[in-house]
Design a protein around this motif. Structure first.
Motif, mmCIF file in Angstrom:
data_model
loop_
_atom_site.group_PDB
_atom_site.id
_atom_site.type_symbol
_atom_site.label_atom_id
_atom_site.label_comp_id
_atom_site.label_asym_id
_atom_site.label_seq_id
_atom_site.Cartn_x
_atom_site.Cartn_y
_atom_site.Cartn_z
ATOM 1 N N ASP A 53 2.183 -7.570 13.301
ATOM 2 C CA ASP A 53 3.018 -7.848 14.481
ATOM 3 C C ASP A 53 4.434 -7.282 14.346
ATOM 4 O OD1 ASP A 53 1.164 -9.681 16.044
ATOM 5 O OD2 ASP A 53 1.159 -10.607 14.073
ATOM 6 N N VAL A 54 5.025 -7.413 13.165
ATOM 7 C CA VAL A 54 6.429 -7.012 13.012
ATOM 8 C C VAL A 54 6.556 -5.516 12.697
ATOM 9 C CG1 VAL A 54 8.542 -7.371 11.679
ATOM 10 C CG2 VAL A 54 7.122 -9.337 12.303
ATOM 11 N N ARG A 55 5.839 -5.042 11.698
ATOM 12 C CA ARG A 55 5.996 -3.637 11.289
ATOM 13 C C ARG A 55 5.820 -2.661 12.449
ATOM 14 N NH1 ARG A 55 6.295 -0.917 6.516
ATOM 15 N NH2 ARG A 55 5.347 -2.364 5.053
ATOM 16 N N PRO A 56 4.831 -2.859 13.336
ATOM 17 C CA PRO A 56 4.665 -1.894 14.446
ATOM 18 C C PRO A 56 5.906 -1.773 15.338
ATOM 19 C CG PRO A 56 2.705 -3.267 14.237
ATOM 20 C CD PRO A 56 3.731 -3.855 13.309
ATOM 21 N N GLY A 88 1.307 -11.409 9.486
ATOM 22 C CA GLY A 88 2.169 -11.251 10.664
ATOM 23 C C GLY A 88 3.126 -10.082 10.489
ATOM 24 N N PHE A 89 3.619 -9.910 9.271
ATOM 25 C CA PHE A 89 4.541 -8.804 9.021
ATOM 26 C C PHE A 89 3.832 -7.468 9.260
ATOM 27 C CE2 PHE A 89 6.369 -5.558 6.267
ATOM 28 C CZ PHE A 89 7.672 -5.558 6.741
ATOM 29 N N SER A 139 6.524 -24.002 9.593
ATOM 30 C CA SER A 139 6.662 -22.661 9.020
ATOM 31 C C SER A 139 5.263 -22.208 8.593
ATOM 32 C CB SER A 139 7.624 -22.659 7.829
ATOM 33 O OG SER A 139 7.068 -23.363 6.750
ATOM 34 N N LEU A 140 5.049 -20.891 8.567
ATOM 35 C CA LEU A 140 3.714 -20.378 8.261
ATOM 36 C C LEU A 140 3.547 -20.190 6.760
ATOM 37 C CD1 LEU A 140 3.309 -17.657 11.066
ATOM 38 C CD2 LEU A 140 2.471 -20.007 11.049
#
Ligand SMILES: O=P(O)(O)O[C@@H]1[C@@H](OP(=O)(O)O)[C@H](OP(=O)(O)O)[C@H](O)[C@H](OP(=O)(O)O)[C@H]1OP(=O)(O)O
Ligand SMILES: Nc1ncnc2c1ncn2[C@@H]1O[C@H](COP(=O)(O)OP(=O)(O)OP(=O)(O)O)[C@@H](O)[C@H]1O
Length: 381
Positions: free
Chosen positions: A116-119, A112-113, A103-104
């Motif tokens: 990578d994720v929010r976009p 990352g949120f 796990s990070l």
């Protein structure tokens, strides 16, 4: 977030920690304090934990709290810190990584949120998705916070009080945590926590599959079908199909007026099948399909391995997030929901996912008939 005029100094060890760990955007630090004004002081109470993280509620401190007082402060990369008023803090929870294998750490989760994720939830949406409504409203702000060693020691005390002594690594220096909105239900409402999982079939499933990836995994683990809903049914839009699950989910937590249950059930049903909830589920489904079109078992033949792995990690992130749905009891009131646990999955899990998929295929879990009935929606997909 309002700031108090109180300004203090970081201890040398805290300053070193803050400088050595790259602060996330808008990062705060949290230190033990006794001389800051009362309206900045908070303390922590254990709330819950999952496999990889532990979550604490943040409460306003008073001399009767039976805990040390802490202050959240803004650090401008000097040793001076400026306390923030606790009003903007006590409606949030503090989430800390347990540091389990694969796990990070929290700072990577926040990065990352944002990157990578929010976009993926941007109002314009990725190729292939039709985003007419704002799906980004379902995201929770993640705020990185540097926790000094004495904060971590106090969290240990709280875990002991709650008899959860084994779930955090021993504090050996400052670490990052994440501040998130507290999704616990306000009085007069309830919160459902659902994992939407795989909203369409695995691309690696055999053509003669009779159940979806999530149901196949349930079957391979011999999990109880009680309380379970096949994810394909959540995006199937047939209201009648999910009535029993919606009713049972409400009844399990409902504390409102008994004669209002039916109205609450029908409001939630509408939210999930035709309302904003369904719109969000469809968005997740499109993302899962776009980011993992061929399946983990085709990884070796991917031409661009870097892009393949990144997209697969994102698809797996979206297949393992949680969905907090807040349902107020008042007749006709608006249901709202947020996605949680959007932690960018570690690349260290790629091999495990391939192995899991291989076991499902080789064990015939997609096709065999000698297992419990999970009411899989595959037939109607
Ligand atoms: O194995 P799956 O598909 O059931 O998903 C795991 C989850 O199981 P569940 O949702 O309960 O069925 C599992 O959840 P629980 O620990 O069961 O709450 C984890 O979320 C796990 O991810 P990670 O190892 O923490 O990164 C999840 O693993 P991956 O999504 O990384 O494969
Ligand atoms: N923002 C929040 N507000 C209120 N409660 C929360 C919040 N985030 C998490 N929780 C509670 O803490 C529990 C564990 O949190 P979380 O899902 O982040 O842990 P995890 O270790 O990542 O989970 P998993 O086992 O799925 O990997 C949740 O199931 C939920 O009950």
């Amino acid at each position: 977030m309002a700031q108090n005029t109180w300004t203090g100094r970081l201890r040398p060890s805290e300053k070193t920690s803050f400088d050595s760990l790259t602060p996330a955007p808008g990062a705060l630090c949290c230190v033990a304090n006794t001389d800051a004004p009362q309206e900045t002081l908070v303390y922590f109470v254990y709330l819950n934990s999952g496999a990889a993280n532990t979550v604490f509620r943040i409460q306003p401190w008073s001399p009767k709290s039976g805990s040390k007082a802490f202050v959240f402060a803004r650090n401008d990369r000097g040793d001076a810190i400026t306390a923030v008023q606790r009003d903007g803090i006590v409606n949030q929870v503090l989430r800390i990584s347990k540091g389990v294998d694969k796990s990070l750490p929290c700072e990577d989760v926040v990065y990352g949120f944002e990157h990578d994720v929010r976009p993926l939830f941007a109002p314009t949406g990725p190729p292939g998705s039709t985003v007419a409504r704002r799906v980004d409203a379902h995201l929770m702000d993640h705020r990185g916070v540097l926790l000094s060693t004495d904060v971590l020691e106090e969290l240990f005390v709280q875990l002991n009080t709650a008899n959860k002594s084994a779930v955090l690594p021993t504090p050996t220096g400052a670490r990052w945590g994440i501040l998130l909105p507290d999704m616990s239900p306000a009085p007069g409402s309830m919160t459902l926590e659902v994992k939407p999982k795989w909203l369409l079939q695995s691309p690696d499933a055999p053509a003669d599959a009779i159940r979806c990836r999530t149901c196949a995994l349930q079957a391979s683990r011999h999990r109880d079908a009680k309380g379970y809903i096949c994810p394909l049914r959540l995006v199937g839009r047939d209201q009648r199909d999910i009535v029993p699950w919606v009713r049972a989910s409400i009844v399990a937590h409902y504390k409102g007026p008994p004669d209002a249950v039916d109205e609450v059930v029908s409001r939630l049903l509408e939210y999930i099948t035709t309302g904003d909830g369904q719109f969000l589920l469809q968005h997740l489904k499109v993302l899962q399909a776009t980011l993992d079109p061929v399946g983990v078992l085709c990884r070796d033949s991917a031409t661009d391995k870097i892009a393949f792995d990144r997209n697969l990690r994102l698809a797996m992130t979206l297949r393992d997030c949680s969905w907090f749905v807040n349902v107020p009891y008042a007749t006709g009131s608006n249901i709202t929901s947020k996605l949680a646990d959007l932690d960018f999955k570690s690349a260290a899990k790629l091999h495990d996912w391939a192995q899991k998929e291989e076991e499902l295929v080789k064990g015939n879990w997609y096709t065999r008939k000698d297992v419990a009935d999970y009411r899989c929606g595959l037939a109607q997909d």
